[in-house]
Scaffold this motif. Structure first.
Motif, PDB file in Angstrom:
ATOM      1  N   ASP A   1       0.882  -1.168   0.000  1.00  0.00           N
ATOM      2  CA  ASP A   1       0.000   0.000   0.000  1.00  0.00           C
ATOM      3  C   ASP A   1       0.915   1.211   0.000  1.00  0.00           C
ATOM      4  N   GLY A   2       1.157   1.763  -1.188  1.00  0.00           N
ATOM      5  CA  GLY A   2       2.166   2.805  -1.297  1.00  0.00           C
ATOM      6  C   GLY A   2       3.532   2.208  -1.061  1.00  0.00           C
ATOM      7  N   ASP A   3       4.268   2.719  -0.059  1.00  0.00           N
ATOM      8  CA  ASP A   3       5.595   2.195   0.276  1.00  0.00           C
ATOM      9  C   ASP A   3       5.553   1.198   1.434  1.00  0.00           C
ATOM     10  N   THR A   4       4.362   0.831   1.875  1.00  0.00           N
ATOM     11  CA  THR A   4       4.214  -0.047   3.033  1.00  0.00           C
ATOM     12  C   THR A   4       3.802  -1.445   2.589  1.00  0.00           C
ATOM     13  N   VAL A   5       4.578  -2.445   2.968  1.00  0.00           N
ATOM     14  CA  VAL A   5       4.261  -3.831   2.617  1.00  0.00           C
ATOM     15  C   VAL A   5       3.116  -4.321   3.500  1.00  0.00           C
ATOM     16  N   VAL A   6       2.116  -4.923   2.859  1.00  0.00           N
ATOM     17  CA  VAL A   6       0.933  -5.384   3.605  1.00  0.00           C
ATOM     18  C   VAL A   6       0.622  -6.851   3.339  1.00  0.00           C
ATOM     19  N   GLY A   7       1.497  -7.553   2.653  1.00  0.00           N
ATOM     20  CA  GLY A   7       1.252  -8.966   2.403  1.00  0.00           C
ATOM     21  C   GLY A   7       2.019  -9.470   1.212  1.00  0.00           C
ATOM     22  N   ALA A   8       1.537 -10.594   0.654  1.00  0.00           N
ATOM     23  CA  ALA A   8       2.217 -11.217  -0.476  1.00  0.00           C
ATOM     24  C   ALA A   8       1.231 -12.050  -1.277  1.00  0.00           C
ATOM     25  N   VAL A   9       1.591 -12.285  -2.525  1.00  0.00           N
ATOM     26  CA  VAL A   9       0.869 -13.221  -3.381  1.00  0.00           C
ATOM     27  C   VAL A   9       1.681 -14.514  -3.384  1.00  0.00           C
ATOM     28  N   ALA A  10       1.030 -15.644  -3.084  1.00  0.00           N
ATOM     29  CA  ALA A  10       1.759 -16.901  -2.952  1.00  0.00           C
ATOM     30  C   ALA A  10       0.945 -18.052  -3.524  1.00  0.00           C
ATOM     31  N   GLY A  11       1.650 -19.133  -3.843  1.00  0.00           N
ATOM     32  CA  GLY A  11       0.989 -20.337  -4.323  1.00  0.00           C
ATOM     33  C   GLY A  11       1.731 -20.951  -5.479  1.00  0.00           C
ATOM     34  N   GLU A  12       1.676 -22.276  -5.573  1.00  0.00           N
ATOM     35  CA  GLU A  12       2.375 -22.992  -6.641  1.00  0.00           C
ATOM     36  C   GLU A  12       1.514 -23.087  -7.897  1.00  0.00           C
ATOM     37  N   THR A  13       0.271 -23.565  -7.746  1.00  0.00           N
ATOM     38  CA  THR A  13      -0.633 -23.671  -8.890  1.00  0.00           C
ATOM     39  C   THR A  13      -1.810 -22.718  -8.768  1.00  0.00           C
ATOM     40  N   HIS A  14      -2.240 -22.461  -7.551  1.00  0.00           N
ATOM     41  CA  HIS A  14      -3.351 -21.539  -7.313  1.00  0.00           C
ATOM     42  C   HIS A  14      -2.853 -20.426  -6.403  1.00  0.00           C
ATOM     43  N   GLU A  15      -2.848 -19.209  -6.903  1.00  0.00           N
ATOM     44  CA  GLU A  15      -2.311 -18.097  -6.137  1.00  0.00           C
ATOM     45  C   GLU A  15      -3.355 -17.515  -5.190  1.00  0.00           C
ATOM     46  N   GLU A  16      -2.889 -17.183  -3.980  1.00  0.00           N
ATOM     47  CA  GLU A  16      -3.715 -16.508  -2.991  1.00  0.00           C
ATOM     48  C   GLU A  16      -3.010 -15.240  -2.530  1.00  0.00           C
ATOM     49  N   VAL A  17      -3.799 -14.262  -2.130  1.00  0.00           N
ATOM     50  CA  VAL A  17      -3.252 -13.046  -1.556  1.00  0.00           C
ATOM     51  C   VAL A  17      -3.313 -13.177  -0.044  1.00  0.00           C
ATOM     52  N   ILE A  18      -2.162 -13.081   0.584  1.00  0.00           N
ATOM     53  CA  ILE A  18      -2.064 -13.235   2.034  1.00  0.00           C
ATOM     54  C   ILE A  18      -1.769 -11.872   2.645  1.00  0.00           C
ATOM     55  N   GLY A  19      -2.680 -11.390   3.454  1.00  0.00           N
ATOM     56  CA  GLY A  19      -2.444 -10.148   4.163  1.00  0.00           C
ATOM     57  C   GLY A  19      -1.587 -10.401   5.387  1.00  0.00           C
TER      58      GLY A  19
END
Length: 479
Positions: free
Chosen positions: A190-208
């Motif tokens: 969010d701007g310059d602040t990290v708020v999570g990651a996108v992860a997954g091998e075959t199905h991607e999820e957004v992890i806050g």
């Protein structure tokens, strides 16, 4: 042109590394998200779990834990521990820091070196006392340019055993969630602040996540990055973890993180050609030496296995021949898992005399015999030998043992600049909010190139920064 494969990108590639929080929907949340399940990530997770009842999530992209830590001896250097004192060694963190800085000609950040050396005492006591990790004090040999005994080793002097115990503690801790086969693909900010990651091998999820710790190691397994930053060793055998693809460094750089010492790496001079086993450098530091195909000495082995790796690579066919004797063989057998594995794989030849051994290895018999005689004479005379070596020597006597070895690249030592808590620093000052890094993702303490690496530097930053990042990240979570 096709997009680079995941893991073969460089810092400058246009493949998106950070997603805008406004463009994603969070699928699941955690408190502390750790990318990477090697030594840095596992220690960070335990340290975070010490400080919060919230959820700590570790994501490892491969099918097993370990990273480069599992490929190492697992020996952790530390100064001022009670184990040293029990052995009659009175050393301060400043003494350890001096050895590290002298090895790299004071090219590393002095304040960070001193900070991590001070932290090393806390790290060892915390691992043993709080988490019951098996560490034994090593007082039977020292690596090149360590001024005293300071290594604390797992069983078998094998990093796999250290990782196994750390993994067991992770599994037994209620507020740590561990997921394998789950690569982090991008950071979310969010701007310059990290708020999570996108992860997954075959199905991607957004992890806050409230805090993110990058423990994805360096880039030694990414040929494009190695060629760009560490060209000197780019053609050598790669002997590191498959996960060392520079992911965390690229993500941090996309957030304007400061980078340093990207040309720094740890090489190794004695990987056995053919079997692929590591011939522990204890063979050398107990008195072994190297010759080339012509039977000549070519480098001072006491400068360390990293610096010597380049010397080996520069020999004919990038090979050298390791020469030692039965006394060394019997001393190391059963002490180092690496050595025992090399023996089981048939890495070593033996012969009753040096000429026969040299013939079987493929190096010049007469010249190798002359090299041995010169080496032994220098020891008996108390003088440096033909390559200037005076440390870790012993007169070698028949029967003899030997192996054909090659120089290799283990891991890189350059990366994201971090502060005393492991927070990633921005190139223009300040920190990237909520983002931490350790191990090979963060810049190490070895300065530039290969020559500044002192044995143990990798675990000093991997485990030291892992603990510091875990403590600070968990302690600063919003209630």
């Amino acid at each position: 042109m096709a997009e680079p494969e995941f893991g073969e990108q460089t810092i400058d590639d246009s493949v998106p590394k950070v997603r805008d929080a406004a463009d994603v929907t969070v699928d699941v949340e955690t408190d502390v998200l750790i990318a990477g399940g090697g030594g840095t990530g596992l220690v960070a997770a335990l340290a975070a779990a010490d400080r919060t009842d919230g959820m700590v999530t570790v994501l490892e992209k491969s099918h097993r834990l370990g990273g480069n830590t599992s490929l190492s001896t697992g020996m952790i250097p530390a100064a001022g521990t009670r184990f040293q004192r029990e052995a009659g060694i009175n050393e301060t963190p400043a003494d350890m820091a001096r050895d590290i800085l002298e090895k790299n000609d004071y090219e590393a950040d002095e304040a960070m070196v001193e900070h991590l050396c001070t932290e090393s005492t806390n790290l060892i006591h915390w691992l043993v006392d709080d988490w019951d990790i098996t560490l034994q004090f090593v007082d039977d040999f020292t690596y090149p340019q360590h001024s005293t005994y300071r290594m604390h080793a797992p069983d078998g002097r094998n990093g796999e055993n250290l990782i196994e115990e750390l993994g067991e503690r992770i599994e037994a801790t209620d507020n740590i969630e561990l997921l394998l086969h789950t690569p982090v693909r991008q950071l979310v900010a969010d701007g310059d602040t990290v708020v999570g990651a996108v992860a997954g091998e075959t199905h991607e999820e957004v992890i806050g996540a409230q805090k993110v710790i990058l423990a994805t190691d360096g880039f030694a397994g990414n040929r494009r990055m190695v060629e760009r930053h560490c060209g000197q060793i780019s053609d050598a055998l790669y002997f590191g973890s498959d996960g060392n693809t520079g992911d965390g460094i690229r993500w941090g750089a996309a957030l304007d993180a400061e980078l340093a010492c990207m040309d720094s790496y740890q090489g190794h001079a004695t990987v056995v050609q053919g079997t692929g086993a590591l011939s522990t450098y204890a063979v050398i530091m107990n008195g072994g030496f190297l010759v080339n195909e012509a039977g000549n000495r070519f480098g001072n082995e006491a400068k360390g296995y990293s610096a010597l790796a380049i010397d080996v690579v520069e020999q004919a066919d990038s090979v050298a021949y390791e020469i030692f004797d039965e006394r060394i063989f019997e001393k190391l057998e059963g002490e180092f898992d690496d050595f025992d594995e090399a023996v089981e794989l048939g890495s070593y030849l033996s012969a009753p005399d040096i000429e026969t051994l040299a013939t079987e290895l493929g190096c010049d018999p007469a010249a190798t015999a002359d090299a041995l005689e010169s080496y032994n004479d220098a020891i008996r005379d108390g003088k440096p030998d033909s390559v200037g070596r005076s440390d870790g020597r012993s007169v070698l006597e028949p029967p003899f043992y030997g192996a054909t070895v090659t120089g290799s690249l283990f891991h890189t030592q350059g990366g994201l600049v971090v502060d005393e808590h492991g927070r990633v620093r921005k190139s223009e000052g300040g920190v990237v909010e909520n983002l931490y890094a350790g191990g090979g993702t963060a810049v190490g303490v070895s300065g530039h190139g290969a020559g500044g690496y002192l044995s143990g530097n990798g675990l000093t930053t991997a485990l030291g920064l892992g603990r510091l990042a875990g403590v600070h990240a968990a302690s600063s979570i919003d209630d």
